[in-house]
Design a protein around this motif. Sequence first.
Motif, PDB file in Angstrom:
ATOM      1  N   ALA A 177      72.116  40.610  51.126  1.00 42.75           N
ATOM      2  CA  ALA A 177      73.384  40.361  52.373  1.00 42.75           C
ATOM      3  C   ALA A 177      72.413  39.500  53.754  1.00 42.75           C
ATOM      4  O   ALA A 177      73.145  38.968  54.009  1.00 42.75           O
ATOM      5  CB  ALA A 177      73.140  41.653  53.464  1.00 42.75           C
ATOM      6  N   PRO A 222      74.551  34.775  53.544  1.00 44.84           N
ATOM      7  CA  PRO A 222      74.870  33.915  54.527  1.00 44.84           C
ATOM      8  C   PRO A 222      74.107  32.522  54.554  1.00 44.84           C
ATOM      9  O   PRO A 222      74.376  31.232  55.325  1.00 44.84           O
ATOM     10  CB  PRO A 222      75.247  34.710  55.898  1.00 44.84           C
ATOM     11  CG  PRO A 222      74.692  35.751  55.681  1.00 44.84           C
ATOM     12  CD  PRO A 222      74.155  35.248  54.198  1.00 44.84           C
ATOM     13  N   THR A 226      81.235  45.154  51.764  1.00 39.32           N
ATOM     14  CA  THR A 226      80.869  45.475  53.489  1.00 39.32           C
ATOM     15  C   THR A 226      79.510  45.102  53.270  1.00 39.32           C
ATOM     16  O   THR A 226      79.427  44.605  54.577  1.00 39.32           O
ATOM     17  CB  THR A 226      81.550  46.649  53.816  1.00 39.32           C
ATOM     18  OG1 THR A 226      82.098  47.278  53.262  1.00 39.32           O
ATOM     19  CG2 THR A 226      81.327  47.310  54.805  1.00 39.32           C
ATOM     20  N   PHE A 255      79.205  41.365  51.440  1.00 44.87           N
ATOM     21  CA  PHE A 255      80.118  39.837  51.785  1.00 44.87           C
ATOM     22  C   PHE A 255      80.970  40.551  52.900  1.00 44.87           C
ATOM     23  O   PHE A 255      81.918  40.514  53.012  1.00 44.87           O
ATOM     24  CB  PHE A 255      80.855  39.815  50.371  1.00 44.87           C
ATOM     25  CG  PHE A 255      80.293  39.303  49.184  1.00 44.87           C
ATOM     26  CD1 PHE A 255      79.939  38.482  49.078  1.00 44.87           C
ATOM     27  CD2 PHE A 255      80.455  40.223  48.304  1.00 44.87           C
ATOM     28  CE1 PHE A 255      79.634  37.260  48.078  1.00 44.87           C
ATOM     29  CE2 PHE A 255      79.759  39.400  47.066  1.00 44.87           C
ATOM     30  CZ  PHE A 255      79.479  37.862  47.131  1.00 44.87           C
ATOM     31  N   GLY A 256      80.594  40.969  53.338  1.00 45.33           N
ATOM     32  CA  GLY A 256      81.332  41.557  55.189  1.00 45.33           C
ATOM     33  C   GLY A 256      80.885  40.667  56.114  1.00 45.33           C
ATOM     34  O   GLY A 256      80.954  39.458  55.710  1.00 45.33           O
ATOM     35  N   ALA A 257      81.295  40.958  57.436  1.00 45.68           N
ATOM     36  CA  ALA A 257      81.653  39.971  58.037  1.00 45.68           C
ATOM     37  C   ALA A 257      79.954  39.029  58.845  1.00 45.68           C
ATOM     38  O   ALA A 257      80.414  37.724  59.116  1.00 45.68           O
ATOM     39  CB  ALA A 257      81.433  40.709  59.037  1.00 45.68           C
ATOM     40  N   GLN A 258      79.090  39.319  58.321  1.00 49.63           N
ATOM     41  CA  GLN A 258      77.889  38.428  58.425  1.00 49.63           C
ATOM     42  C   GLN A 258      77.976  37.709  56.881  1.00 49.63           C
ATOM     43  O   GLN A 258      76.588  37.243  57.668  1.00 49.63           O
ATOM     44  CB  GLN A 258      76.680  39.464  58.632  1.00 49.63           C
ATOM     45  CG  GLN A 258      75.934  39.922  57.595  1.00 49.63           C
ATOM     46  CD  GLN A 258      76.713  40.874  56.812  1.00 49.63           C
ATOM     47  OE1 GLN A 258      77.576  41.579  56.861  1.00 49.63           O
ATOM     48  NE2 GLN A 258      76.625  40.562  55.314  1.00 49.63           N
ATOM     49  N   ALA A 259      78.652  37.453  56.503  1.00 53.25           N
ATOM     50  CA  ALA A 259      78.450  36.355  55.197  1.00 53.25           C
ATOM     51  C   ALA A 259      79.081  35.178  55.034  1.00 53.25           C
ATOM     52  O   ALA A 259      79.518  34.564  54.178  1.00 53.25           O
ATOM     53  CB  ALA A 259      79.112  37.090  54.113  1.00 53.25           C
ATOM     54  N   ALA A 303      82.996  35.538  54.311  1.00 48.92           N
ATOM     55  CA  ALA A 303      83.166  36.884  54.722  1.00 48.92           C
ATOM     56  C   ALA A 303      84.629  37.383  53.926  1.00 48.92           C
ATOM     57  O   ALA A 303      84.942  36.681  54.282  1.00 48.92           O
ATOM     58  CB  ALA A 303      82.718  36.422  56.085  1.00 48.92           C
ATOM     59  N   GLY A 304      84.489  38.488  53.891  1.00 41.31           N
ATOM     60  CA  GLY A 304      86.014  39.144  53.567  1.00 41.31           C
ATOM     61  C   GLY A 304      86.372  38.918  52.302  1.00 41.31           C
ATOM     62  O   GLY A 304      87.314  38.804  51.780  1.00 41.31           O
ATOM     63  N   THR A 355      75.424  46.719  59.711  1.00 44.61           N
ATOM     64  CA  THR A 355      74.297  46.028  58.236  1.00 44.61           C
ATOM     65  C   THR A 355      73.157  45.677  58.695  1.00 44.61           C
ATOM     66  O   THR A 355      72.782  45.677  58.042  1.00 44.61           O
ATOM     67  CB  THR A 355      75.152  44.689  57.605  1.00 44.61           C
ATOM     68  OG1 THR A 355      75.596  43.659  58.427  1.00 44.61           O
ATOM     69  CG2 THR A 355      76.978  45.267  57.370  1.00 44.61           C
TER      70      THR A 355
END
Length: 505
Positions: free
Chosen positions: A192, A196, A261, A264-268, A272-273, A489
């Motif tokens: 995680a 990014p 989540t 590959f969540g919002a911070q990825a 992301a998503g 996260t």
Amino acid sequence: MNHWLTAPILIPLLGGILQIFIGYAPLSLRRTLAMTTTVLLLAASVVLLVLASDGSYRVYAFGNWEPPFGIVLVLDRLSALMVLMTAILAFFCHLYSMNKADESSRQFHALFLFELMGLNIAFLTGDLFNLFVAFEVLLIASYGLMMQGHGTERTIPSLHYVVLNLAGSALFLISVGMLYSVTGTLNMADLAAKIPQVSAEDLPMVQAGGLMLLVVFGLKAAVLPLSFWLPKAYGNATAPVAALFAVMTKVGFYAIVRVFTLVFGAQAGALAGLGLDWLFPMALATLAMGVIGAVGARSLRTLITWQVIISVGTLLAAVALGTEAGTSAALFYMLNTTWVVGGLFLVVDLVSGQRGSASDKIVTAPRMYNRTLLSVLFLLGAVAAVGLPPLSGFFAKVLILQATTPGVEMAWLWGTLIIGSFFTLVAYSRAGSIVFWRNVDGHVEKPGKLTLSLGVAAGGLIAMAVVIVLLAGPISAYVDATAAQLFDTGAYLEILDTTAVKGGA
């Protein structure tokens, strides 16, 4: 480090090994030790839930190897919930199995306990490769469990189950290899943190690996078009095994929630998503296919197997919304559908034993001796599965509907879920009216006995639909906090700090 984190793994492991060594011991002794192990596992699961309720992460590093280099177990609200849900289901399934279902093999209880060990590893691990190992452990045990019992009708479905899952395992291994080749780690927290930072030239490799993971988890969860193996595989397994397998699709659901989540969540960043655009329509298609299968079912057990697929579609549609509210609603629904579907498999087996050659087929047959009790259990299970008030399924589906925001997604989800629930109600109403009320004169000779343990096992799981309603407030608060923890996260990434590992507790 808090050694309680190892209890859900060590207890069934030691219990399973003991069962292997006493395979020729009297059956009563094997049963006593097996139930003792399951009860201890249930007690340990309650302890973990209490520990996780404070909202902090607890990490256990094997051999004191600090992440991301060593294997770690991570306890949070979600993993504690999954372990407890599985332990409760396993307790009633194990109790039910001790009425002849465990007589087909001396190693039934060993396989049952190893299955629980694999499930608990999957829910507690903080490493993607260890998740692969957990899948292999629980799948190997499930291969043996699926072949339990007499007759050859389960051979071909079991073969399909084995081949597809072996293909999924190979794909899983390839996908984690692709991720490791770019990031140099498989620790989920470390992934995680590094996803990014992936360069533009390596982005396609990571994206391909992530989408392959989604396919693997979709196979485990039985998402369309990877779900055609499930009806016959579950439909031909013995009742306690089929009931326990109600949690197997939730392993795929858990993996999707955890990985997509966190990693590959919002911070990825650019990833992301990842996969959510595909997941939502496939989830609705899975739900619709499950409803069609339920309406066309010719036996009660087939009807319940299609209910499993309906629940998978419903769960993943809520998760694919990508919001805390959707995830919270999905977790609430997960508890309801796992316990109720497991209970329905047991109830249907009791019905089958009292109908002679008609078995569980949706046809007229002689009246059952315990028709009143069995019809009430089936009615309660059907009401909870369909989502009618006043049982837990209704509140779960209301939460899912409320989690949507006005727009195209809301129209599709509301339409599919409401129309699907109506036709599922039609399917259960048709089956129940024919099996329990359209009877011919007389009774079946030598019907299956409805013992106290069988009644407690089947009735206990169905009764969980009432328990969830009575505890709706605390459960709702817990799943809300679980969803909030999942989407925060940053807190999970703190387990990479060596002080967090050494502080443990």
